[in-house]
Design a protein around this motif. Structure first.
Motif, PDB file in Angstrom:
ATOM      1  N   THR A   1     -13.967 -43.785 -38.575  1.00 32.14           N
ATOM      2  CA  THR A   1     -15.181 -43.123 -38.671  1.00 32.14           C
ATOM      3  C   THR A   1     -15.721 -43.312 -39.981  1.00 32.14           C
ATOM      4  N   THR A   2     -14.782 -42.776 -41.079  1.00 31.50           N
ATOM      5  CA  THR A   2     -15.244 -42.919 -42.246  1.00 31.50           C
ATOM      6  C   THR A   2     -15.441 -44.262 -42.949  1.00 31.50           C
ATOM      7  N   SER A   3     -14.588 -45.340 -42.556  1.00 29.76           N
ATOM      8  CA  SER A   3     -15.012 -46.786 -43.143  1.00 29.76           C
ATOM      9  C   SER A   3     -16.252 -47.186 -42.245  1.00 29.76           C
ATOM     10  N   LEU A   4     -16.307 -46.654 -41.132  1.00 27.87           N
ATOM     11  CA  LEU A   4     -17.671 -47.293 -40.655  1.00 27.87           C
ATOM     12  C   LEU A   4     -19.040 -46.772 -41.094  1.00 27.87           C
ATOM     13  N   THR A   5     -18.986 -45.229 -41.371  1.00 28.35           N
ATOM     14  CA  THR A   5     -20.105 -44.726 -42.018  1.00 28.35           C
ATOM     15  C   THR A   5     -20.223 -45.178 -43.345  1.00 28.35           C
ATOM     16  N   TYR A   6     -19.288 -45.513 -44.067  1.00 24.47           N
ATOM     17  CA  TYR A   6     -19.297 -46.220 -45.459  1.00 24.47           C
ATOM     18  C   TYR A   6     -19.867 -47.589 -45.374  1.00 24.47           C
TER      19      TYR A   6
ATOM     20  N   ASN B   1     -18.104 -33.047 -31.551  1.00 24.41           N
ATOM     21  CA  ASN B   1     -18.028 -33.766 -30.497  1.00 24.41           C
ATOM     22  C   ASN B   1     -18.128 -32.642 -29.208  1.00 24.41           C
ATOM     23  N   GLU B   2     -19.249 -32.784 -28.691  1.00 19.72           N
ATOM     24  CA  GLU B   2     -19.644 -31.937 -27.557  1.00 19.72           C
ATOM     25  C   GLU B   2     -18.596 -31.927 -26.304  1.00 19.72           C
ATOM     26  N   ASP B   3     -17.784 -33.105 -26.160  1.00 24.36           N
ATOM     27  CA  ASP B   3     -16.917 -33.190 -24.935  1.00 24.36           C
ATOM     28  C   ASP B   3     -15.583 -32.648 -25.401  1.00 24.36           C
ATOM     29  N   ASP B   4     -15.338 -32.032 -26.549  1.00 26.77           N
ATOM     30  CA  ASP B   4     -14.161 -31.893 -26.968  1.00 26.77           C
ATOM     31  C   ASP B   4     -13.569 -30.354 -26.879  1.00 26.77           C
ATOM     32  N   PRO B   5     -12.790 -29.918 -25.791  1.00 29.56           N
ATOM     33  CA  PRO B   5     -12.551 -28.607 -25.440  1.00 29.56           C
ATOM     34  C   PRO B   5     -12.225 -27.715 -26.401  1.00 29.56           C
ATOM     35  N   MET B   6     -11.453 -28.049 -27.514  1.00 31.91           N
ATOM     36  CA  MET B   6     -11.014 -27.112 -28.788  1.00 31.91           C
ATOM     37  C   MET B   6     -12.306 -26.914 -29.543  1.00 31.91           C
ATOM     38  N   THR B   7     -13.161 -27.726 -29.663  1.00 33.54           N
ATOM     39  CA  THR B   7     -14.545 -27.693 -30.404  1.00 33.54           C
ATOM     40  C   THR B   7     -15.193 -26.555 -29.776  1.00 33.54           C
ATOM     41  N   LYS B   8     -15.275 -26.901 -28.591  1.00 30.91           N
ATOM     42  CA  LYS B   8     -16.283 -25.755 -27.483  1.00 30.91           C
ATOM     43  C   LYS B   8     -15.678 -24.384 -27.965  1.00 30.91           C
ATOM     44  N   ASN B   9     -14.453 -24.339 -27.707  1.00 29.54           N
ATOM     45  CA  ASN B   9     -13.633 -22.861 -27.755  1.00 29.54           C
ATOM     46  C   ASN B   9     -13.985 -22.212 -29.244  1.00 29.54           C
ATOM     47  N   TRP B  10     -13.921 -23.362 -30.056  1.00 31.03           N
ATOM     48  CA  TRP B  10     -14.021 -22.647 -31.273  1.00 31.03           C
ATOM     49  C   TRP B  10     -15.662 -22.009 -31.558  1.00 31.03           C
ATOM     50  N   PHE B  11     -16.479 -22.653 -30.928  1.00 31.10           N
ATOM     51  CA  PHE B  11     -17.963 -22.189 -31.067  1.00 31.10           C
ATOM     52  C   PHE B  11     -18.258 -20.961 -30.218  1.00 31.10           C
ATOM     53  N   GLN B  12     -17.254 -20.639 -29.354  1.00 33.06           N
ATOM     54  CA  GLN B  12     -17.391 -19.379 -28.521  1.00 33.06           C
ATOM     55  C   GLN B  12     -17.176 -17.942 -29.730  1.00 33.06           C
ATOM     56  N   ASN B  13     -16.239 -18.473 -30.417  1.00 35.90           N
ATOM     57  CA  ASN B  13     -15.947 -17.152 -31.307  1.00 35.90           C
ATOM     58  C   ASN B  13     -16.470 -17.389 -32.776  1.00 35.90           C
ATOM     59  N   HIS B  14     -17.036 -18.583 -33.190  1.00 33.10           N
ATOM     60  CA  HIS B  14     -17.427 -18.899 -34.633  1.00 33.10           C
ATOM     61  C   HIS B  14     -18.756 -19.599 -34.511  1.00 33.10           C
ATOM     62  N   ASN B  15     -19.311 -19.846 -35.685  1.00 33.58           N
ATOM     63  CA  ASN B  15     -20.607 -20.452 -35.822  1.00 33.58           C
ATOM     64  C   ASN B  15     -20.708 -21.171 -37.392  1.00 33.58           C
ATOM     65  N   THR B  16     -21.544 -21.992 -37.328  1.00 38.84           N
ATOM     66  CA  THR B  16     -21.879 -22.647 -38.650  1.00 38.84           C
ATOM     67  C   THR B  16     -23.380 -22.539 -38.856  1.00 38.84           C
ATOM     68  N   LYS B  17     -23.407 -22.383 -40.093  1.00 45.71           N
ATOM     69  CA  LYS B  17     -25.035 -22.096 -40.726  1.00 45.71           C
ATOM     70  C   LYS B  17     -25.859 -23.285 -40.694  1.00 45.71           C
TER      71      LYS B  17
ATOM     72  N   ASN C   1     -16.933 -42.582 -32.084  1.00 49.69           N
ATOM     73  CA  ASN C   1     -16.848 -42.754 -33.499  1.00 49.69           C
ATOM     74  C   ASN C   1     -17.983 -43.347 -33.847  1.00 49.69           C
ATOM     75  N   SER C   2     -18.563 -44.301 -33.346  1.00 53.21           N
ATOM     76  CA  SER C   2     -19.795 -45.130 -33.626  1.00 53.21           C
ATOM     77  C   SER C   2     -21.027 -44.088 -33.652  1.00 53.21           C
ATOM     78  N   MET C   3     -21.031 -43.238 -32.489  1.00 49.11           N
ATOM     79  CA  MET C   3     -21.944 -42.239 -32.579  1.00 49.11           C
ATOM     80  C   MET C   3     -22.006 -41.466 -33.852  1.00 49.11           C
ATOM     81  N   ALA C   4     -21.155 -40.856 -34.122  1.00 49.21           N
ATOM     82  CA  ALA C   4     -20.932 -39.886 -35.171  1.00 49.21           C
ATOM     83  C   ALA C   4     -21.539 -40.386 -36.565  1.00 49.21           C
TER      84      ALA C   4
END
Length: 444
Positions: A116-121, A213-229, A278-281
């Motif tokens: 993804t880094t190489s693709l974004t570059y 990644n909206e489909d990633d369960p661990m990311t969804k779990n993280w957002f239940q107890n945390h946030n980002t500005k 990866n292409s979406m990101a």
């Protein structure tokens, strides 16, 4: 003059030393191992004092700021002494970011970072942007900050680099996915590893962007107890996204700030579900930087895959040989097996990092006809799969592994090197492992 000590004399350490000297520090570099000759020459030319094969604590513990190689664990005796003295410890990424005004696009995740880094570059470069590639890939970030004048940096960031973050603030941050990896460095506590990944967004504010990644369960779990500005922009293979990117099985659709464009999935250069994600990101990042749709589309169509990541090597007597040496964890192998459409002879093994192979069982049952173990200790692999796959053989060299896989294969099969493990038991690194694989395949 403030004293800057660099621990580690590899690419990132030497880069940090060069930048430190340029911005006015009294710099000293120390490596417990040997320093490559090319780096010693560069340090000498820049009049930067250094030592190798030792750490002189008297000098190190007198520093004002220490830049630590990501490979040195926090629990090491020296690091513990530094912490006790309350000396500031940073990663090269943290250090370099403080000396550039370029916009930073930082990408992390358990799998797909390099691609993804190489693709974004590739997207930014194709669009004519003045952009550098750094982090866990390419030339040291600090070195580039010292010698280049880029407007953007695309940075691949590991959890080890994120462990020493204080003020690092990317304009665009990505977490691609989270799965167990490097648990030996995180006291075998999965939550510690997850928290490390999400420090990539901890200093972002409302003017920044967080792609995930909206489909990633661990990311969804993280957002239940945390946030980002930061402004959140998800991507998904499974559901419609109002502000981000999603797939309808035939197309990927980017819908960002009322601006929409789509392209056919079969036009993407990279195959497999994980590469659609990866292409979406990468595409979302391009859209956020106002890159035109045509440039994004063309870049996603003509990108060439990263070496050692599902890299096609040769077809010999109808058997495909695929080098996925960069697959150093179970989740990477999951994606590799998912993308295979032929019977697989799977070469697996190496230095175990606390792997749980059970999530691979379904794919192994469906797709793997034989397993070739390549490692010093293969007990866990054998115990997991010996009742599922009839042919399981052990080897201790790449030559033997490739020959065994070839003898087990037949026309229409694929031999897949996708180790799920680190390489350090038999090889210098995953590149050495992948290169030896390619070399032995060519000898068949």
């Amino acid at each position: 003059m403030k004293k800057l000590v660099i621990l580690g004399g590899g690419e990132s350490g030497v880069g940090a030393a060069i930048l430190g000297k340029k911005v006015g520090f009294d710099v000293f570099l120390s490596d417990i191992g040997s320093i490559k000759e090319e780096y010693k020459i560069i340090l000498s030319e820049n009049k930067i004092p250094f030592e190798e094969k030792q750490h002189t604590e008297q000098i190190i513990l007198n520093a004002d700021w220490i830049i630590k190689s990501p490979g040195i664990p926090k629990k090491s005796n020296l690091i513990q002494k530094i912490i006790e003295r309350k000396i500031l410890i940073s990663s090269e990424i943290e250090f370099a970011a403080q000396y550039t005004t370029a916009k930073l696009i930082a990408i992390t995740g358990s799998n797909g970072k390099t691609t993804t880094t190489s693709l974004t570059y590739h997207i930014y470069k194709n669009a004519g942007y003045n952009v550098g590639l750094a982090g866990n890939i390419g030339k040291s970030f600090a070195w580039q900050v010292a010698e280049e004048n880029f407007d953007y940096y695309i940075l691949e960031i590991s959890s080890f680099q994120l462990d020493d973050i204080q003020n690092f603030k990317p304009h665009i941050a990505m977490v691609l996915n989270i799965s167990p990896d490097h648990l030996d460095r995180y006291e075998y506590n999965y939550q510690n590893y997850i928290d490390s990944k999400f420090t990539i967004t901890k200093n972002q504010d409302k003017n920044d962007y967080f792609i995930y990644n909206e489909d990633d369960p661990m990311t969804k779990n993280w957002f239940q107890n945390h946030n980002t500005k930061a402004e959140r922009l998800p991507f998904s293979l499974n559901k419609r996204i109002e502000n981000g990117a999603f797939s309808d099985n035939e197309n990927i659709i980017f819908h960002i700030n009322s601006n929409t464009f789509k392209m056919k999935i079969n036009e993407l250069a990279l195959t497999g579900k994980h590469n659609i994600a990866n292409s979406m990101a990468a595409g979302i990042a391009g859209k956020l930087s106002k890159i035109k749709n045509d440039f994004i589309k063309q870049s996603l169509m003509d990108f060439e895959a990263v070496e050692h990541r599902l890299e096609f090597v040769l077809k010999i007597n109808g058997i495909n040989f695929i080098n996925d040496s960069k697959a150093t964890n179970v989740n990477s192998v999951y994606y590799a097996l998912e993308s295979m459409n032929t019977p697989v002879i799977w070469i697996v093994g190496g230095t175990d990092k606390g792997n749980d192979y059970s999530e691979l069982i379904t794919f192994v049952q469906k797709k793997v006809k034989a397993i070739v173990c390549l490692g010093i200790d293969n007990e866990k692999i054998i115990n997991t799969f010996q009742d599922i796959v009839s042919d399981v053989v052990e080897t201790k060299s790449m030559k033997d592994a490739v020959n065994a896989a070839y003898s087990l294969g037949s026309k229409g099969d694929s031999v897949l090197l996708s180790p799920a493990c680190a390489s350090f038991d038999l090889f210098k690194n995953y590149e050495d492992r992948g290169n030896q694989f390619k070399e032995e395949v060519r000898k068949l």
